[in-house]
Design a protein around this motif. Structure first.
Motif, mmCIF file in Angstrom:
data_model
loop_
_atom_site.group_PDB
_atom_site.id
_atom_site.type_symbol
_atom_site.label_atom_id
_atom_site.label_comp_id
_atom_site.label_asym_id
_atom_site.label_seq_id
_atom_site.Cartn_x
_atom_site.Cartn_y
_atom_site.Cartn_z
ATOM 1 N N MET A 1 -42.400 -50.589 -4.162
ATOM 2 C CA MET A 1 -41.456 -49.509 -4.346
ATOM 3 C C MET A 1 -40.461 -49.523 -3.178
ATOM 4 S SD MET A 1 -42.094 -45.385 -4.580
ATOM 5 C CE MET A 1 -43.071 -45.512 -6.046
ATOM 6 N N ILE A 2 -39.224 -49.243 -3.493
ATOM 7 C CA ILE A 2 -38.167 -49.171 -2.487
ATOM 8 C C ILE A 2 -37.549 -47.779 -2.580
ATOM 9 C CG2 ILE A 2 -36.000 -50.173 -1.678
ATOM 10 C CD1 ILE A 2 -36.885 -52.778 -3.175
ATOM 11 N N ASP A 3 -37.709 -46.975 -1.521
ATOM 12 C CA ASP A 3 -37.197 -45.601 -1.492
ATOM 13 C C ASP A 3 -35.977 -45.529 -0.584
ATOM 14 O OD1 ASP A 3 -39.356 -44.799 -3.033
ATOM 15 O OD2 ASP A 3 -40.511 -44.052 -1.340
ATOM 16 N N TYR A 4 -34.982 -44.751 -1.009
ATOM 17 C CA TYR A 4 -33.744 -44.593 -0.246
ATOM 18 C C TYR A 4 -33.560 -43.154 0.207
ATOM 19 C CZ TYR A 4 -32.285 -49.098 -2.155
ATOM 20 O OH TYR A 4 -32.210 -50.420 -2.487
ATOM 21 N N TYR A 5 -33.123 -43.001 1.452
ATOM 22 C CA TYR A 5 -32.758 -41.710 2.023
ATOM 23 C C TYR A 5 -31.487 -41.924 2.840
ATOM 24 C CZ TYR A 5 -37.665 -40.821 0.955
ATOM 25 O OH TYR A 5 -38.864 -40.707 0.322
ATOM 26 N N GLY A 6 -30.821 -40.842 3.200
ATOM 27 C CA GLY A 6 -29.697 -40.945 4.109
ATOM 28 C C GLY A 6 -28.341 -40.902 3.446
ATOM 29 N N TYR A 7 -27.350 -41.469 4.143
ATOM 30 C CA TYR A 7 -25.959 -41.460 3.692
ATOM 31 C C TYR A 7 -25.730 -42.609 2.710
ATOM 32 C CZ TYR A 7 -25.294 -38.682 7.939
ATOM 33 O OH TYR A 7 -25.384 -37.741 8.921
ATOM 34 N N PRO A 8 -25.368 -42.326 1.456
ATOM 35 C CA PRO A 8 -25.167 -43.399 0.472
ATOM 36 C C PRO A 8 -24.117 -44.427 0.877
ATOM 37 C CG PRO A 8 -25.261 -41.272 -0.613
ATOM 38 C CD PRO A 8 -25.217 -41.000 0.857
ATOM 39 N N LEU A 61 -28.435 -53.702 7.181
ATOM 40 C CA LEU A 61 -29.732 -53.247 6.703
ATOM 41 C C LEU A 61 -30.267 -54.182 5.614
ATOM 42 C CD1 LEU A 61 -31.897 -51.100 7.050
ATOM 43 C CD2 LEU A 61 -30.629 -49.644 5.467
ATOM 44 N N ALA A 62 -29.447 -54.511 4.640
ATOM 45 C CA ALA A 62 -29.874 -55.427 3.574
ATOM 46 C C ALA A 62 -30.209 -56.800 4.140
ATOM 47 C CB ALA A 62 -28.789 -55.543 2.506
ATOM 48 N N ARG A 63 -29.378 -57.308 5.016
ATOM 49 C CA ARG A 63 -29.635 -58.638 5.591
ATOM 50 C C ARG A 63 -30.947 -58.667 6.380
ATOM 51 N NH1 ARG A 63 -25.745 -62.258 4.906
ATOM 52 N NH2 ARG A 63 -23.646 -61.568 4.446
ATOM 53 N N ARG A 64 -31.203 -57.625 7.166
ATOM 54 C CA ARG A 64 -32.427 -57.586 7.955
ATOM 55 C C ARG A 64 -33.658 -57.534 7.051
ATOM 56 N NH1 ARG A 64 -33.065 -55.575 13.044
ATOM 57 N NH2 ARG A 64 -31.181 -56.797 13.338
ATOM 58 N N LEU A 65 -33.606 -56.681 6.029
ATOM 59 C CA LEU A 65 -34.763 -56.543 5.147
ATOM 60 C C LEU A 65 -35.001 -57.803 4.316
ATOM 61 C CD1 LEU A 65 -34.257 -52.826 4.231
ATOM 62 C CD2 LEU A 65 -36.192 -53.787 5.474
ATOM 63 N N LEU A 66 -33.935 -58.439 3.861
ATOM 64 C CA LEU A 66 -34.101 -59.700 3.131
ATOM 65 C C LEU A 66 -34.651 -60.783 4.047
ATOM 66 C CD1 LEU A 66 -30.907 -59.690 0.895
ATOM 67 C CD2 LEU A 66 -33.292 -59.320 0.184
ATOM 68 N N ARG A 67 -34.263 -60.739 5.306
ATOM 69 C CA ARG A 67 -34.812 -61.690 6.277
ATOM 70 C C ARG A 67 -36.310 -61.454 6.441
ATOM 71 N NH1 ARG A 67 -36.296 -62.604 11.282
ATOM 72 N NH2 ARG A 67 -35.526 -64.426 12.402
ATOM 73 N N HIS A 68 -36.713 -60.177 6.563
ATOM 74 C CA HIS A 68 -38.138 -59.865 6.693
ATOM 75 C C HIS A 68 -38.924 -60.347 5.466
ATOM 76 C CE1 HIS A 68 -37.772 -57.821 10.417
ATOM 77 N NE2 HIS A 68 -37.357 -56.660 9.959
ATOM 78 N N MET A 84 -35.830 -56.407 -3.994
ATOM 79 C CA MET A 84 -34.910 -55.940 -2.950
ATOM 80 C C MET A 84 -33.470 -56.324 -3.300
ATOM 81 S SD MET A 84 -36.674 -56.866 0.666
ATOM 82 C CE MET A 84 -37.873 -55.850 1.467
ATOM 83 N N VAL A 85 -33.264 -57.564 -3.663
ATOM 84 C CA VAL A 85 -31.910 -58.030 -3.992
ATOM 85 C C VAL A 85 -31.322 -57.171 -5.103
ATOM 86 C CG1 VAL A 85 -30.566 -59.936 -4.966
ATOM 87 C CG2 VAL A 85 -32.279 -60.400 -3.192
ATOM 88 N N ARG A 86 -32.067 -56.989 -6.177
ATOM 89 C CA ARG A 86 -31.568 -56.194 -7.311
ATOM 90 C C ARG A 86 -31.296 -54.745 -6.895
ATOM 91 N NH1 ARG A 86 -35.444 -59.459 -9.441
ATOM 92 N NH2 ARG A 86 -37.068 -57.852 -9.392
ATOM 93 N N SER A 87 -32.227 -54.153 -6.157
ATOM 94 C CA SER A 87 -32.088 -52.760 -5.749
ATOM 95 C C SER A 87 -30.930 -52.575 -4.765
ATOM 96 C CB SER A 87 -33.402 -52.284 -5.125
ATOM 97 O OG SER A 87 -33.311 -50.940 -4.749
ATOM 98 N N GLY A 92 -25.484 -50.418 -3.769
ATOM 99 C CA GLY A 92 -24.307 -50.686 -2.951
ATOM 100 C C GLY A 92 -24.621 -51.005 -1.505
ATOM 101 N N LEU A 93 -25.815 -51.481 -1.255
ATOM 102 C CA LEU A 93 -26.223 -51.789 0.111
ATOM 103 C C LEU A 93 -25.756 -53.178 0.536
ATOM 104 C CD1 LEU A 93 -27.782 -50.364 2.362
ATOM 105 C CD2 LEU A 93 -29.854 -51.478 1.538
ATOM 106 N N MET A 94 -25.374 -53.994 -0.449
ATOM 107 C CA MET A 94 -24.880 -55.331 -0.139
ATOM 108 C C MET A 94 -23.952 -55.800 -1.246
ATOM 109 S SD MET A 94 -28.204 -57.707 -0.793
ATOM 110 C CE MET A 94 -28.142 -58.795 -2.198
ATOM 111 N N GLU A 95 -23.161 -56.803 -0.925
ATOM 112 C CA GLU A 95 -22.228 -57.381 -1.891
ATOM 113 C C GLU A 95 -22.987 -58.206 -2.911
ATOM 114 O OE1 GLU A 95 -19.076 -56.493 -1.846
ATOM 115 O OE2 GLU A 95 -19.439 -55.361 -0.015
ATOM 116 N N ARG A 96 -22.392 -58.383 -4.075
ATOM 117 C CA ARG A 96 -23.021 -59.153 -5.146
ATOM 118 C C ARG A 96 -23.260 -60.608 -4.756
ATOM 119 N NH1 ARG A 96 -25.244 -56.140 -8.779
ATOM 120 N NH2 ARG A 96 -24.060 -54.297 -9.249
#
Length: 197
Positions: A1-8, A61-68, A84-87, A92-96
């Motif tokens: 599960m991937i949960d989001y909080y904060g500023y969109p 954020l997306a790059r770091r998590l994909l690296r992990h 992660m990639v799809r989510s 809108g956390l990363m470019e297509r």
């Protein structure tokens, strides 16, 4: 599960990885403890990290998590990486056209654990915010009943005196408390961050 909080609109922030270690392992974490191996018990571990300093158009954020979620030395990535990639694209956390790394060099303490096949990322909580929240969330997590730091200072290379890799005896209740903490702190007027919609 991937949960989001904060500023969109934010592409930087703090995150919590929920890692299942299926058996005890002994490993060294680079130069940590002068390279000596430490024994990590099997169970559920929480890692609290951050990826800040976004420049226009970047996605730290997306790059770091994909690296992990990637592994080096030709090993298969963590199963959650595709989700992660799809989510991340959907939110809108990363470019297509952003792609996960094909290979990674071990750098941070957490890299050494996530490289192992017995360590699996099961869940991710993301707090999208340019504010430095890693220490506050780590302190809260460490204060929960049944959460301990078997190896002091592990996972907190750049924050002295803290531990950001924590073991949970009762991971479900700890994770529920962490979600509640992040959610309440996300409420409008809390002064910390607001929830993603």
């Amino acid at each position: 599960m991937i949960d989001y909080y904060g500023y969109p609109a934010s592409r930087e922030g703090t995150y919590i990885l929920v890692i299942r270690l299926s058996r005890p392992i002994s490993l060294s974490f680079g130069r940590f403890l002068d390279g000596r191996e430490v024994l990590l018990p099997m169970g559920t571990w929480f890692y609290i990290g951050s990826a800040l300093g976004a420049s226009p158009g970047s996605s730290p954020l997306a790059r770091r998590l994909l690296r992990h979620a990637s592994r080096g030395e030709g090993r298969k990535p963590h199963a959650i990486r595709g989700a992660m990639v799809r989510s991340f694209r959907q939110h809108g956390l990363m470019e297509r056209d952003t792609t996960p790394p094909a290979e990674k060099k071990l750098r941070w303490h957490i890299d050494y654990l996530l490289q192992r096949k017995h360590a699996t990322i099961n869940d991710v909580l993301l707090v999208r915010s340019p504010e430095r929240l890693e220490s506050e969330i780590a302190r809260f997590t460490a204060s929960l009943e049944g959460v301990e730091a078997p190896v002091p200072s592990l996972g907190a290379r750049d924050t002295r005196g803290e531990t950001h890799l924590l073991l949970a005896e009762q991971p479900d209740s700890a994770l529920a408390a962490m979600r509640e903490f992040v959610s309440k702190r996300s409420e409008v007027g809390s002064g910390l961050f607001r929830p993603c919609l």
